[in-house]
Each structure stands twice: as structure tokens, then as C-alpha cells.
Design an enzyme around this catalytic site. Structure first.
Site, mmCIF file in Angstrom:
data_model
loop_
_atom_site.group_PDB
_atom_site.id
_atom_site.type_symbol
_atom_site.label_atom_id
_atom_site.label_comp_id
_atom_site.label_asym_id
_atom_site.label_seq_id
_atom_site.Cartn_x
_atom_site.Cartn_y
_atom_site.Cartn_z
ATOM 1 N N ARG A 130 16.554 -37.739 15.122
ATOM 2 C CA ARG A 130 17.143 -39.051 15.398
ATOM 3 C C ARG A 130 16.622 -40.073 14.406
ATOM 4 O O ARG A 130 15.524 -39.940 13.883
ATOM 5 C CB ARG A 130 16.775 -39.528 16.804
ATOM 6 C CG ARG A 130 17.028 -38.533 17.895
ATOM 7 C CD ARG A 130 16.829 -39.143 19.279
ATOM 8 N NE ARG A 130 15.451 -39.439 19.616
ATOM 9 C CZ ARG A 130 14.981 -40.658 19.863
ATOM 10 N NH1 ARG A 130 15.772 -41.699 19.772
ATOM 11 N NH2 ARG A 130 13.718 -40.837 20.191
ATOM 12 N N THR A 131 17.490 -41.101 14.186
ATOM 13 C CA THR A 131 17.043 -42.187 13.311
ATOM 14 C C THR A 131 16.002 -43.010 14.054
ATOM 15 O O THR A 131 16.263 -43.524 15.132
ATOM 16 C CB THR A 131 18.225 -43.099 12.978
ATOM 17 O OG1 THR A 131 19.287 -42.299 12.484
ATOM 18 C CG2 THR A 131 17.826 -44.113 11.933
ATOM 19 N N GLN A 132 14.814 -43.110 13.501
ATOM 20 C CA GLN A 132 13.768 -43.933 14.114
ATOM 21 C C GLN A 132 13.615 -45.245 13.391
ATOM 22 O O GLN A 132 13.472 -46.281 14.000
ATOM 23 C CB GLN A 132 12.429 -43.197 14.049
ATOM 24 C CG GLN A 132 12.431 -41.856 14.745
ATOM 25 C CD GLN A 132 12.168 -42.010 16.227
ATOM 26 O OE1 GLN A 132 12.861 -42.723 16.931
ATOM 27 N NE2 GLN A 132 11.138 -41.319 16.690
#
Lengths: 245, 274
Positions: free
Chosen positions: A22-24
Site C-alpha cells: 500500500r501507498t504509505q
């Protein structure tokens, strides 16, 4: 064998490695985009910089791209996500063209589609880390809208992303009007970009201005703004606030 | 059409290169009660004959609103028509949600045709037994399409399907050249005249037909019975005045008593809430 294979994708969504899916946080980012409606259509401006954290790493990044015949998309935020969005839109426009009928997706439809994409990704906790500005003209109707990374979307006569909201929009609120000519619009946008250049640390002095009218999209060649650094306030910046830097 | 050894399966070609099951499906359309459509540059009118099975029952719904800007009239297996209408509604609403814009009718019609084609090429399916007159708006104005069980679709200025549709088509063929420039009200009048042709002498009343309109600035809606009856009355009277005096005199004599009969007879037929 099949049962083990089908377990693999689920395993990576659980446990310690799941976050890498996931994009953090963003890595390579573009800064503000500013867009205004004017007499013949939409004008949009952005610089050509992409930062890698605090480093101004890339200085020839086109952050505005034409979409189909009627729209122009500008993005700030993670550049790789912007490229992915362009890929989605490429496919969208391709399928739209393949119908080969008299209909085509206009800026309103593209804006709505992008809103759905951004909101859906946000709901999966894997956002496209961008703020998008979508402008266009179709059948004489001018359209200018914005979508954020959490799916907040709206239309307005002038929009901006990031620092542009704080530095450019107040100028636009004062000085924008419905019937600006092309020259007036460019001057106004350059004024906004100049302020951003002075005050936004991730801005670079290499900008493009894009115009979209009924005829189509033109994105200018990159050029630099004239700057003046001899203001007294610049020379003695802490005169009003002793002890600061 | 006679039975032959190539007509059991939709996936069997005849030596003459025909798919008989598909052709039989088109026969089913011809058996249904009439539906007609006509369009101008800015409006589409759909009308159909509604014959109830008995005085006790209500008639079947044959005109469906698919979206504000698209409507469909069906002839044939109404059950198949209902399922396809639901599919069309679903497509329209999904497109509207994603693009905040109405689905262009031309695209919906192609999707519908592709869906019908699938059923002509699977051994475990059968073709849809319903013909659809799809009226809708596009960027380029108003359109009327006819979708066939075969998976073909055609665009029309005016068309009629179902039983005794040939009579309506003959009427429409005489008048169609003027339709493009017709006003909305003229289109409705012409639709009712075309419906009258399919009734073959039976009296045209608003209780046995349904009329729906859509156009630029006018979302799809089905006209209520009073409005339709008013149009029928207005134009039937006009038609009688235009014809020979004797016919007018004779018709007037018949009209007076039948008008009185019409009111209580209408109340006797089951109410059709749409």
C-alpha cells in the site's frame, strides 16, 4: 498445488509485509498546479520540478498532459501515481474512441471517472498520492475541476493544489474575472507562479503554461520567470521578528 | 416457415446459411402486440397497443423508462423484454454514476445488440424473443433504434413492430419525410394515427394504448390517459371534419352514442397504473 498458489496473494495482505503493498508516503513529488477559466477556455500552470524529499531531483517533468480531445490534466504529488493515472486514462480514451460513434468523453466525464478512481483507492487504504486539476472545453462549455487523493472533488472558476491553495488562490480571488483574455490570464498565472517560486521550497524556476480551448490543447515550451531578490524584506528578513531566521 | 432438420439448435446452420432458431425468435416478435416509434430532430415518441387477456386482468407493461433520456417499447416475449430493460437500466445508472453524464443511446444499443448476439452462438442458450424499439438522446440529437433477437440493430426515422405492424408502417412510410422537422405534438398525433392503423377498425381509445415521449429538455415519461384521450379526440374530430360531409354526418351520429358508452366502458376496464 493449486491450493497453495491461491494462498499466496492473501498471505501477503496479512502480516508484517502487508504494508509494502500500500501507498504509505510519497517519494518523488511535484508541487502546485494552478488552473483558471478564461474567456476562451482554461489556462493551467505548473513548474517542471519533481522533488525527492527535500532534494530538487528532477527538473524537466511535465506535470500537465492532454487527455483525449477535450481535456487537460495537471497533477501534484507522487509522480509515479500520476503516470499510473495517465495509463488508466489512456485506456479509457482508447475504449471511448473504439466506439467510433459521434460521442466522446468530455472533461466532466473524465473528472467524474477520476473521482471514482481516487475515492475507490482511498477506501482500500491505498491512495494515488496526487491532487489533480482537470480542465477542458466541450461544445463551448468550459469546465475546471479538482480531485484530491481522498476523493474530495469540486468544480470552480479557479483551482490550485498544495501550496497553490494558500498562495495562489487569494491572488486569484482578488484579480480573476470571467472574461480575461489569454494575455491577462497568462500574466495572472505568472504572478501566482512567481509567488510560489519565492515562497514554496519545492518550486523550481522552469514553468509551463497550458491552454485548452474548443480547438484543442497547447502546452507552452518551458521557460523561467524573472525574479527580483533585492526586496528589502528579503535582504533583512527577520526585521519584523527578532530572533527568527 | 416449416419445420426442418436444422432448426432444433441455435448453433446449427442450415445448408442455405440460415439460423432457424434466430428466425423463429423473430417470429415471436411478430406475434406480440404492436409497438411503434417515431422521432424528430429533438423528440422521440413511443406508443404501443395494450390488449389485456381478459376484461378481468390488466394489460402487460410494454413501455419502460430506462433513464431520463432513454425509453424502450417492446414486442414479443414481454418477460424477455423486462429482463433486457433491467439490464439497460443497470447500464445507464452505472455509467451515470461513474461519469456523471447520461449514457449515449447509441452505445447502449450496441451493448444490447452484443448481448443478444451471445444468445445466438451458445448451444445452452436461446435467442431473446423480443424486439425492442429504443428511443433516446445522444450528443447528436434524438435517435430511434430497433434491436432484433438476431443481435442486429438499425436506426430508424419511424418504425413499427408486432402484429399488424405492416399497416402502421404503411402509414409511417407516407409521412416519415416530415418527421425530422415535426413538433412534439405532431409526433404524438402521428404515433396515435399509426396505432389506429394496427387496430383495423377497432375504435382508438386511450385505455387500449400507451404513449410515451422524450426529448431535449423533456425527460422520458408516459403520458397519462386523459392527455392521450384529448389528443385522440382533437384529431379524430379534425379528421372527420376534413372528410366528406356524408361521412362526417354518419360519424357524428355514431360518435354521440358511442361517446356515452365509452365513458362507462372505460371505467369497467381494470385501471392501468404506470
Amino acid at each position: 498445488m493449486n491450493m497453495v498458489d491461491s494462498a499466496q496473494p492473501f498471505k501477503t495482505l496479512l502480516g508484517p509485509e502487508s504494508d509494502s503493498q500500500r501507498t504509505q508516503y510519497p517519494y518523488v513529488t511535484g508541487t502546485s498546479v494552478v488552473g483558471v477559466k478564461y474567456k476562451d477556455g482554461i489556462l493551467m500552470a505548473s513548474d517542471m520540478g519533481a522533488s525527492y524529499g527535500s532534494t530538487l531531483r528532477y527538473k524537466s517533468v511535465e506535470r500537465m498532459k492532454p487527455i483525449g480531445k477535450h481535456s487537460l490534466l495537471g497533477a501534484s504529488g507522487e509522480i509515479s501515481d500520476f503516470q499510473e493515472i495517465l495509463h488508466y486514462l489512456d485506456e479509457l480514451i482508447l475504449y471511448d474512441n473504439m466506439w467510433d460513434d459521434g460521442n466522446s468523453l468530455g472533461p466532466k466525464e473524465v473528472h467524474s471517472y477520476l473521482t471514482r478512481v481516487m475515492y475507490n483507492r482511498r477506501n482500500k487504504f491505498n491512495p494515488f498520492w496526487n491532487s489533480l486539476v482537470l480542465g477542458g472545453v466541450k461544445n463551448g462549455q468550459k469546465y475546471l475541476g479538482t480531485v484530491s487523493m481522498i476523493g474530495v472533488h469540486f468544480e470552480d472558476s479557479h483551482v490550485a493544489t498544495g501550496f497553490g491553495n494558500h498562495l495562489a488562490r487569494p491572488i486569484l480571488r482578488e484579480e480573476w474575472n470571467e472574461n480575461m483574455s489569454y494575455e491577462d490570464g497568462v500574466k495572472l498565472l505568472e504572478k501566482c507562479m512567481r509567488v510560489l517560486l519565492y515562497r514554496d521550497r519545492s518550486a523550481v524556476n522552469k514553468i509551463q503554461i497550458a491552454k485548452i480551448t474548443e480547438e484543442g490543447v497547447t502546452i507552452s515550451r518551458p521557460y523561467a520567470l524573472k525574479t527580483f531578490w533585492e526586496f528589502n524584506a528579503f535582504k533583512n528578513p527577520t526585521v519584523g521578528a527578532e530572533g527568527s531566521w | 416457415m416449416f419445420r426442418n432438420q436444422y432448426d432444433t439448435d441455435v448453433t446449427t446452420w442450415s445448408p442455405a446459411g440460415r439460423l432457424f432458431q434466430v428466425e423463429y425468435a423473430m417470429e415471436a416478435v411478430k406475434q406480440g402486440s404492436a409497438a411503434i416509434g417515431l422521432r424528430s430532430k429533438t423528440h422521440v415518441v413511443l406508443a404501443c397497443v395494450n390488449k389485456a387477456n381478459s376484461e378481468l386482468s390488466s394489460h402487460q407493461k410494454k413501455i419502460f423508462k430506462v433513464d431520463d433520456h432513454i425509453g424502450v417499447a417492446i414486442a414479443g416475449l414481454t418477460a424477455d423484454g423486462r429482463v433486457l430493460s433491467r439490464y439497460m437500466r443497470s447500464e445507464c445508472i452505472n455509467y451515470s454514476f461513474t461519469y456523471e453524464s447520461p449514457l449515449p443511446v447509441g452505445r447502449l444499443v450496441v451493448q444490447l445488440a452484443d448481448k443478444a448476439q451471445v444468445c445466438t452462438q451458445r448451444s445452452w442458450k436461446r435467442p431473446f424473443g423480443v424486439g425492442l424499439l429504443v428511443g433516446g438522446l445522444d450528443e447528436s440529437g434524438a435517435h430511434l433504434y430497433y434491436n432484433c433477437p438476431s443481435g442486429n440493430y438499425f436506426e430508424y426515422q419511424a418504425f413499427a413492430i408486432g402484429s399488424r405492424s405492416q399497416a402502421a408502417k404503411t402509414y409511417l412510410e407516407r409521412k416519415f419525410e416530415s418527421f425530422m422537422g415535426s413538433s412534439r405534438d405532431d409526433l404524438i398525433k402521428d404515433a396515435l394515427f399509426a396505432i389506429k392503423e394496427t387496430l383495423q377498425g377497432e375504435k382508438l381509445k386511450s385505455s387500449i394504448c400507451t404513449v410515451a415521449v422524450l426529448g431535449v429538455g423533456e425527460p422520458f415519461h408516459i403520458l397519462d390517459q386523459e392527455t392521450v384521450q384529448q389528443v385522440i379526440n382533437a384529431h379524430e374530430i379534425v379528421e372527420e371534419e376534413a372528410s366528406a360531409e356524408q361521412e362526417a354526418a354518419a360519424a357524428a351520429d355514431q360518435d354521440a352514442p358511442s361517446a356515452d358508452e365509452a365513458a362507462p366502458a372505460d371505467q369497467g376496464i381494470a385501471p392501468m397504473d404506470i
